[in-house]
Every structure is written in structure tokens, then in C-alpha cells.
Design a protein around this motif. Structure first.
Motif, PDB file in Angstrom:
ATOM      1  N   GLY A 137       0.940  -7.220   5.537  1.00 49.25           N
ATOM      2  CA  GLY A 137       1.283  -7.988   6.627  1.00 49.25           C
ATOM      3  C   GLY A 137       2.512  -7.404   7.723  1.00 49.25           C
ATOM      4  N   ARG A 138       2.972  -6.258   7.257  1.00 49.40           N
ATOM      5  CA  ARG A 138       3.893  -5.713   8.048  1.00 49.40           C
ATOM      6  C   ARG A 138       3.170  -4.202   8.514  1.00 49.40           C
ATOM      7  N   GLN A 139       3.614  -3.508   9.660  1.00 47.49           N
ATOM      8  CA  GLN A 139       3.128  -2.377  10.167  1.00 47.49           C
ATOM      9  C   GLN A 139       4.151  -1.324  10.396  1.00 47.49           C
ATOM     10  N   PHE A 140       3.906  -0.107  10.267  1.00 44.02           N
ATOM     11  CA  PHE A 140       4.826   0.762  10.605  1.00 44.02           C
ATOM     12  C   PHE A 140       4.178   1.903  11.531  1.00 44.02           C
ATOM     13  N   ASP A 141       5.276   2.407  12.228  1.00 42.32           N
ATOM     14  CA  ASP A 141       4.712   3.459  13.481  1.00 42.32           C
ATOM     15  C   ASP A 141       4.653   4.868  12.922  1.00 42.32           C
ATOM     16  N   ARG A 142       5.827   5.296  11.997  1.00 43.60           N
ATOM     17  CA  ARG A 142       5.800   6.180  11.338  1.00 43.60           C
ATOM     18  C   ARG A 142       6.132   6.257  10.024  1.00 43.60           C
ATOM     19  N   MET A 143       5.410   7.056   9.101  1.00 44.42           N
ATOM     20  CA  MET A 143       5.648   7.060   7.627  1.00 44.42           C
ATOM     21  C   MET A 143       6.021   8.306   7.213  1.00 44.42           C
ATOM     22  N   TYR A 144       6.762   8.638   6.131  1.00 40.08           N
ATOM     23  CA  TYR A 144       7.274   9.701   5.526  1.00 40.08           C
ATOM     24  C   TYR A 144       6.746   9.677   4.056  1.00 40.08           C
ATOM     25  N   PHE A 145       5.923  10.617   3.489  1.00 37.80           N
ATOM     26  CA  PHE A 145       5.414  10.383   1.981  1.00 37.80           C
ATOM     27  C   PHE A 145       5.785  11.736   1.402  1.00 37.80           C
ATOM     28  N   PRO A 205       6.207  12.612  -2.418  1.00 39.82           N
ATOM     29  CA  PRO A 205       6.376  12.639  -3.816  1.00 39.82           C
ATOM     30  C   PRO A 205       6.633  13.726  -4.424  1.00 39.82           C
ATOM     31  N   PRO A 206       7.037  13.782  -5.801  1.00 37.62           N
ATOM     32  CA  PRO A 206       6.886  15.020  -6.795  1.00 37.62           C
ATOM     33  C   PRO A 206       5.725  15.750  -6.310  1.00 37.62           C
ATOM     34  N   TYR A 207       5.862  17.027  -6.078  1.00 39.13           N
ATOM     35  CA  TYR A 207       4.437  17.754  -5.700  1.00 39.13           C
ATOM     36  C   TYR A 207       3.440  17.681  -6.700  1.00 39.13           C
ATOM     37  N   ALA A 208       3.790  17.501  -8.189  1.00 38.13           N
ATOM     38  CA  ALA A 208       2.778  17.672  -9.199  1.00 38.13           C
ATOM     39  C   ALA A 208       2.344  15.996  -9.349  1.00 38.13           C
ATOM     40  N   SER A 209       2.642  15.055  -8.737  1.00 36.34           N
ATOM     41  CA  SER A 209       2.384  13.613  -8.789  1.00 36.34           C
ATOM     42  C   SER A 209       0.959  13.416  -8.576  1.00 36.34           C
ATOM     43  N   SER A 210       0.682  12.225  -9.179  1.00 43.04           N
ATOM     44  CA  SER A 210      -0.724  11.869  -8.927  1.00 43.04           C
ATOM     45  C   SER A 210      -1.023  10.664  -7.937  1.00 43.04           C
ATOM     46  N   LEU A 211       0.063  10.706  -7.260  1.00 44.37           N
ATOM     47  CA  LEU A 211       0.269   9.392  -6.262  1.00 44.37           C
ATOM     48  C   LEU A 211      -0.407   9.744  -4.972  1.00 44.37           C
ATOM     49  N   TYR A 212      -0.796  10.814  -4.466  1.00 37.36           N
ATOM     50  CA  TYR A 212      -1.086  11.112  -3.243  1.00 37.36           C
ATOM     51  C   TYR A 212      -2.375  10.236  -2.904  1.00 37.36           C
ATOM     52  N   GLN A 213      -3.467  10.089  -3.448  1.00 35.65           N
ATOM     53  CA  GLN A 213      -4.894   9.353  -3.201  1.00 35.65           C
ATOM     54  C   GLN A 213      -4.498   8.009  -3.164  1.00 35.65           C
ATOM     55  N   PRO A 214      -3.821   7.298  -4.360  1.00 37.28           N
ATOM     56  CA  PRO A 214      -3.729   5.947  -4.534  1.00 37.28           C
ATOM     57  C   PRO A 214      -2.713   5.311  -3.371  1.00 37.28           C
ATOM     58  N   VAL A 215      -1.929   6.185  -3.088  1.00 39.52           N
ATOM     59  CA  VAL A 215      -0.795   5.721  -2.205  1.00 39.52           C
ATOM     60  C   VAL A 215      -1.399   5.364  -0.716  1.00 39.52           C
ATOM     61  N   LEU A 216      -2.331   6.619  -0.238  1.00 41.38           N
ATOM     62  CA  LEU A 216      -2.857   6.612   1.073  1.00 41.38           C
ATOM     63  C   LEU A 216      -3.839   5.422   1.046  1.00 41.38           C
ATOM     64  N   ALA A 217      -4.526   5.331  -0.312  1.00 41.87           N
ATOM     65  CA  ALA A 217      -5.681   4.403  -0.333  1.00 41.87           C
ATOM     66  C   ALA A 217      -5.150   3.148   0.030  1.00 41.87           C
ATOM     67  N   ALA A 218      -3.812   2.693  -0.483  1.00 45.35           N
ATOM     68  CA  ALA A 218      -2.991   1.424  -0.522  1.00 45.35           C
ATOM     69  C   ALA A 218      -2.614   1.198   1.104  1.00 45.35           C
ATOM     70  N   ILE A 219      -2.207   2.223   1.791  1.00 44.52           N
ATOM     71  CA  ILE A 219      -1.676   2.077   3.127  1.00 44.52           C
ATOM     72  C   ILE A 219      -2.737   1.424   3.865  1.00 44.52           C
ATOM     73  N   GLN A 223      -5.372   0.206   2.737  1.00 41.60           N
ATOM     74  CA  GLN A 223      -6.014  -1.466   2.190  1.00 41.60           C
ATOM     75  C   GLN A 223      -5.155  -2.488   2.779  1.00 41.60           C
ATOM     76  N   TYR A 224      -3.733  -2.142   2.902  1.00 42.53           N
ATOM     77  CA  TYR A 224      -2.791  -3.182   3.145  1.00 42.53           C
ATOM     78  C   TYR A 224      -2.609  -3.271   4.592  1.00 42.53           C
ATOM     79  N   GLU A 225      -3.254  -2.284   5.237  1.00 42.80           N
ATOM     80  CA  GLU A 225      -2.922  -1.986   6.769  1.00 42.80           C
ATOM     81  C   GLU A 225      -1.798  -1.716   7.163  1.00 42.80           C
ATOM     82  N   LEU A 226      -1.051  -1.221   6.561  1.00 37.34           N
ATOM     83  CA  LEU A 226       0.453  -0.841   7.035  1.00 37.34           C
ATOM     84  C   LEU A 226       0.703   0.029   8.032  1.00 37.34           C
TER      85      LEU A 226
END
Length: 191
Positions: free
Chosen positions: A108-116, A118-132, A134-137
Motif C-alpha cells: 500500500g506504500r510506494q517508494f521512488d528509490r530503493m537500495y537492496f 543483502p549478503p552477496y551469498a544470500s538467496s534473497l535476491y529473487q524473492p525480494v524482487l518478486a515481493a517488491i 507483488q506488493y507494488e512497492l
């Protein structure tokens, strides 16, 4: 340990290797790419570490900053750093906990600029971008800067997002992502 940011301001960082502050030349390069679009923006910092990128955004005129971090030790440093540079009516929100759950809470909120960053070896990249997506952030003219190792980012296609450009700095790459042309056309139809 400490480091300097825009305006020669001194910030604290965590000792040890629990967080990895974004290198000065990468920070400067990101803000050069986004030159002219930080003042007045709504900023989301994912895996904020010591809050360095958020502090830079505040110093450059962001009106709203939301910083997310899982480490309890980092939260106190983020809070101190952001309060040190916050001015006037700028708002700061610091969220602790699981990144995926916290992203959903921002729906329900939106952001103009995001910085992501995570730890470089993390598996967060894909799920976080998909969530952004999905939630229209991401605001219609917004961008996400994703910091990663030069040889280590594979993003599966996400229909509403597209890679706009990449910048390489030694072993670090920053990939800039925005809404796809198709998504922007759909948004225009709604208006």
C-alpha cells in the motif's frame, strides 16, 4: 569504526564482518546515477547494515526513509546514524525482522528509490524482487539499485520489472531495475 558520507558527515559502522558497508566509490556512483532524483523522494533501504545509504539519501534531501535490517546490533547504529543526519520534516522508520514479512507490511506504500544490498551469498535476491513487484512497492518512475558480486546475480524474469542498466566497480556490480514498459502502460490506462 566510522566512515564519511556526503557533506563530510561521520557515521558509525559495526565492527567485524556482520555487515558490509557499501564502498565509498559505489555509494558515490549510485548517487551520481540518481543525481537530481533524491531530493523529495521516498527511500527504501533493504538490508540496511549501518544505514549508510539511507543517511546519504537523507543528506541529499529524501523526505522519507524506511530502513530494514535483521541484525539487532545494527539497529542501534542505524538509529543513531539516521538521527544524526535527519533534518526538519524528514521522516525515518527503522524496521527489524524478516525481510520478506516486513516487505508485506509495506503493501500500500510506494517508494521512488530503493537500495537492496543483502549478503552477496544470500538467496534473497529473487524473492525480494518478486515481493517488491507483488506488493507494488515501486513508484511508477521509481528504481531499485541492487548491489551484488560481479559474477553472482541471476534474476529470473519478473513480468512487471526490467533491468534498466548495470554499473561495474571492481568486483561489485549495481543493477538498476524499474517497472517494465508494459507495467507503465497499464498504470497509464488506470489513470
Amino acid at each position: 569504526m566510522s566512515l564519511r558520507i556526503y557533506g563530510n558527515r561521520l557515521l558509525k559502522t559495526l565492527s567485524g564482518e556482520q555487515t558490509r558497508p557499501t564502498a565509498a566509490r559505489v555509494r558515490e556512483a549510485v548517487f551520481n546515477v540518481w543525481q537530481g532524483s533524491i531530493s523529495g523522494c521516498r527511500w527504501l533501504d533493504l538490508c540496511a547494515g549501518a544505514g549508510t545509504m539511507s543517511a546519504e539519501a537523507l543528506c541529499r534531501g529524501a523526505v522519507e526513509v524506511v530502513a530494514m535490517e535483521q541484525s539487532p546490533r545494527a539497529l542501534a547504529i542505524i538509529r543513531e546514524n539516521l538521527q544524526r543526519v535527519k533534518q526538519g520534516d524528514q521522516t525515518v522508520e527503522i524496521l527489524r525482522g524478516d525481510l520478506m514479512a516486513r516487505l508485506k507490511s509495506l503493501q500500500g506504500r510506494q517508494f521512488d528509490r530503493m537500495y537492496f544490498d543483502p549478503p552477496y551469498a544470500s538467496s534473497l535476491y529473487q524473492p525480494v524482487l518478486a515481493a517488491i513487484a507483488q506488493y507494488e512497492l515501486l513508484a511508477p518512475d521509481g528504481e531499485i539499485a541492487v548491489e551484488h558480486r560481479r559474477d553472482r546475480l541471476t534474476i529470473e524474469p519478473i513480468p512487471t520489472l526490467e533491468i534498466l542498466r548495470e554499473r561495474r566497480y571492481s568486483n561489485t556490480t549495481v543493477t538498476f531495475i524499474g517497472l517494465s514498459d508494459e507495467s507503465l502502460r497499464e498504470l497509464q490506462k488506470i489513470k
